[in-house]
Design a protein around this motif. Structure first.
Motif, mmCIF file in Angstrom:
data_model
loop_
_atom_site.group_PDB
_atom_site.id
_atom_site.type_symbol
_atom_site.label_atom_id
_atom_site.label_comp_id
_atom_site.label_asym_id
_atom_site.label_seq_id
_atom_site.Cartn_x
_atom_site.Cartn_y
_atom_site.Cartn_z
ATOM 1 N N ALA A 100 -0.627 19.976 21.312
ATOM 2 C CA ALA A 100 -1.072 18.595 21.428
ATOM 3 C C ALA A 100 -2.550 18.533 21.796
ATOM 4 C CB ALA A 100 -0.233 17.863 22.473
ATOM 5 N N ALA A 101 -3.287 17.660 21.116
ATOM 6 C CA ALA A 101 -4.699 17.409 21.414
ATOM 7 C C ALA A 101 -4.849 15.913 21.686
ATOM 8 C CB ALA A 101 -5.576 17.836 20.236
ATOM 9 N N PHE A 102 -5.658 15.553 22.661
ATOM 10 C CA PHE A 102 -5.673 14.201 23.198
ATOM 11 C C PHE A 102 -6.868 13.384 22.731
ATOM 12 C CE2 PHE A 102 -3.279 16.964 25.966
ATOM 13 C CZ PHE A 102 -2.108 16.240 26.157
ATOM 14 N N ASP A 103 -6.569 12.161 22.284
ATOM 15 C CA ASP A 103 -7.611 11.204 21.929
ATOM 16 C C ASP A 103 -8.334 10.747 23.197
ATOM 17 O OD1 ASP A 103 -8.375 8.126 21.474
ATOM 18 O OD2 ASP A 103 -8.278 9.074 19.500
ATOM 19 N N GLU A 104 -9.573 10.318 23.047
ATOM 20 C CA GLU A 104 -10.342 9.879 24.213
ATOM 21 C C GLU A 104 -9.724 8.656 24.884
ATOM 22 O OE1 GLU A 104 -13.598 7.216 21.653
ATOM 23 O OE2 GLU A 104 -14.219 9.033 22.730
ATOM 24 N N ARG A 105 -8.874 7.921 24.157
ATOM 25 C CA ARG A 105 -8.223 6.740 24.732
ATOM 26 C C ARG A 105 -6.919 7.079 25.445
ATOM 27 N NH1 ARG A 105 -8.415 3.957 18.936
ATOM 28 N NH2 ARG A 105 -8.114 6.187 18.505
ATOM 29 N N PHE A 106 -6.513 8.356 25.421
ATOM 30 C CA PHE A 106 -5.223 8.720 26.022
ATOM 31 C C PHE A 106 -5.145 8.376 27.510
ATOM 32 C CE2 PHE A 106 -2.270 11.479 28.218
ATOM 33 C CZ PHE A 106 -1.114 11.282 27.490
ATOM 34 N N PRO A 107 -6.169 8.634 28.325
ATOM 35 C CA PRO A 107 -6.040 8.284 29.750
ATOM 36 C C PRO A 107 -5.736 6.812 29.973
ATOM 37 C CG PRO A 107 -7.934 9.713 29.400
ATOM 38 C CD PRO A 107 -7.442 9.315 28.040
ATOM 39 N N GLN A 108 -6.384 5.937 29.218
ATOM 40 C CA GLN A 108 -6.120 4.505 29.340
ATOM 41 C C GLN A 108 -4.688 4.188 28.919
ATOM 42 O OE1 GLN A 108 -8.564 2.067 26.801
ATOM 43 N NE2 GLN A 108 -8.267 0.220 28.036
ATOM 44 N N PHE A 109 -4.236 4.822 27.841
ATOM 45 C CA PHE A 109 -2.857 4.636 27.374
ATOM 46 C C PHE A 109 -1.859 5.088 28.426
ATOM 47 C CE2 PHE A 109 0.671 7.051 25.350
ATOM 48 C CZ PHE A 109 1.415 5.991 24.861
ATOM 49 N N TYR A 110 -2.097 6.251 29.005
ATOM 50 C CA TYR A 110 -1.170 6.809 29.988
ATOM 51 C C TYR A 110 -1.103 5.934 31.242
ATOM 52 C CZ TYR A 110 0.827 10.099 33.362
ATOM 53 O OH TYR A 110 1.605 10.692 34.321
ATOM 54 N N LYS A 111 -2.254 5.449 31.698
ATOM 55 C CA LYS A 111 -2.300 4.685 32.943
ATOM 56 C C LYS A 111 -1.843 3.238 32.773
ATOM 57 C CE LYS A 111 -6.154 7.404 34.798
ATOM 58 N NZ LYS A 111 -7.595 7.393 35.151
ATOM 59 N N HIS A 112 -2.108 2.651 31.623
ATOM 60 C CA HIS A 112 -1.918 1.213 31.483
ATOM 61 C C HIS A 112 -0.773 0.810 30.544
ATOM 62 C CE1 HIS A 112 -5.738 0.186 33.558
ATOM 63 N NE2 HIS A 112 -6.139 1.334 33.039
ATOM 64 N N ASP A 113 -0.472 1.638 29.537
ATOM 65 C CA ASP A 113 0.417 1.188 28.473
ATOM 66 C C ASP A 113 1.787 1.855 28.454
ATOM 67 O OD1 ASP A 113 -1.678 -0.393 27.606
ATOM 68 O OD2 ASP A 113 -2.276 0.959 25.990
ATOM 69 N N LEU A 114 1.850 3.159 28.701
ATOM 70 C CA LEU A 114 3.064 3.904 28.383
ATOM 71 C C LEU A 114 4.279 3.405 29.143
ATOM 72 C CD1 LEU A 114 4.487 6.072 26.811
ATOM 73 C CD2 LEU A 114 3.701 7.770 28.490
ATOM 74 N N ALA A 115 4.164 3.186 30.444
ATOM 75 C CA ALA A 115 5.318 2.714 31.212
ATOM 76 C C ALA A 115 5.800 1.359 30.701
ATOM 77 C CB ALA A 115 4.965 2.630 32.697
#
Length: 265
Positions: A100-115
């Motif tokens: 897996a390689a992570f997009d630069e937007r992944f931290p925002q997705f993980y913190k704000h969207d995934l849950a």
């Protein structure tokens, strides 16, 4: 606004793939994602044992070919990760393959969207490989800060990154009880496994440029006979009808009735 969810990740990794493990574990540490390694099953070295325990032909019927050892190992490794989620009684978790390689937007997705997304769907897939026959958009369920959550009629393949609720993990374990096609095919066929399924738009994870751990599939297969082409065409129409009906039911349940997802209850 962020969430309090600190969603753990399980990373599938072969013992020999030390570089991959170093790369993804370093990336997850930087991203602040708690993770645990799942030793991948090396089916090439353990096929005799696997066949002794699982007494069946590992045959991918739609392609009329036996499954590759790497495909079998990948499949069983994902089942092991899902079982770990259930045993730990986790409300939600992520499964990564080690490329897996992570997009630069992944931290925002993980913190704000995934849950939030996991309150709308018991499987949230955020990596995928598009082909000519897959959809590059879908019916929107919710818009997050880094991505939208959509239900595609023809989901992308790939299984390098997805998240599940505990209910989703239990459902997938049941759906994966028969090893008869590559894992990513089983994961996305929501018209068959019946688990709430959605993808992100865009995908926030891609597959890194490592050499594949799964043997290349046979690209020189003989052309299909007319009867087989017809059979597959009819089957495709049937799948499409089921998926349209699924999406319609989902919209009624999520939007018109405002009902809570079972995974959020």
């Amino acid at each position: 606004m962020g969430t309090d969810a600190n969603i753990p990740a399980f990373v599938i990794n072969l013992d020999r793939d030390i570089e991959r493990w170093q790369d993804i574990s370093s990336a997850l540490t930087r991203l602040g994602v708690p993770y645990e390694r799942i030793p991948a099953i090396n089916a090439k070295n353990r096929m005799t044992l696997i066949r002794r325990v699982i007494r069946r032909d590992f045959h991918f019927a739609p392609a009329d070919r036996p499954m590759k050892a790497g495909e079998i190992g990948c499949y069983l490794s994902h089942v092991a990760a899902l079982k770990r989620i259930v045993r730990k009684n986790l409300p939600m978790a992520i499964i990564f393959e080690d490329d897996a390689a992570f997009d630069e937007r992944f931290p925002q997705f993980y913190k704000h969207d995934l849950a939030r997304f996991l309150t709308k769907s018991d499987i949230v897939k955020f990596e995928g490989i598009h082909y000519a026959h897959t959809s590059k958009s879908g019916v929107s369920l919710i818009k997050g800060e880094a991505a939208q959550l959509v239900v595609p009629l023809k989901p992308a393949l790939g299984s390098a990154a997805y998240a599940v609720t505990r209910k989703g993990a239990i459902g997938l374990i049941k759906a994966l009880s028969v090893t008869d096609r590559p894992l990513d095919h089983k994961l996305v066929y929501y018209d068959r496994h019946g688990i709430d399924f959605a993808e992100t738009l865009p995908f926030l994870v891609s597959q890194a440029a490592y050499e594949s751990s799964i043997e290349l599939r046979n690209l020189d297969a003989p052309p299909l006979q007319p009867a087989e082409r017809l059979r597959r065409g009819v089957a495709s129409v049937g799948r499409g009808a089921k998926r349209i009906a699924y999406v319609a039911r989902l919209l009624v349940k999520r939007r018109l009735l405002g009902a809570k997802s079972p995974s959020a209850a």
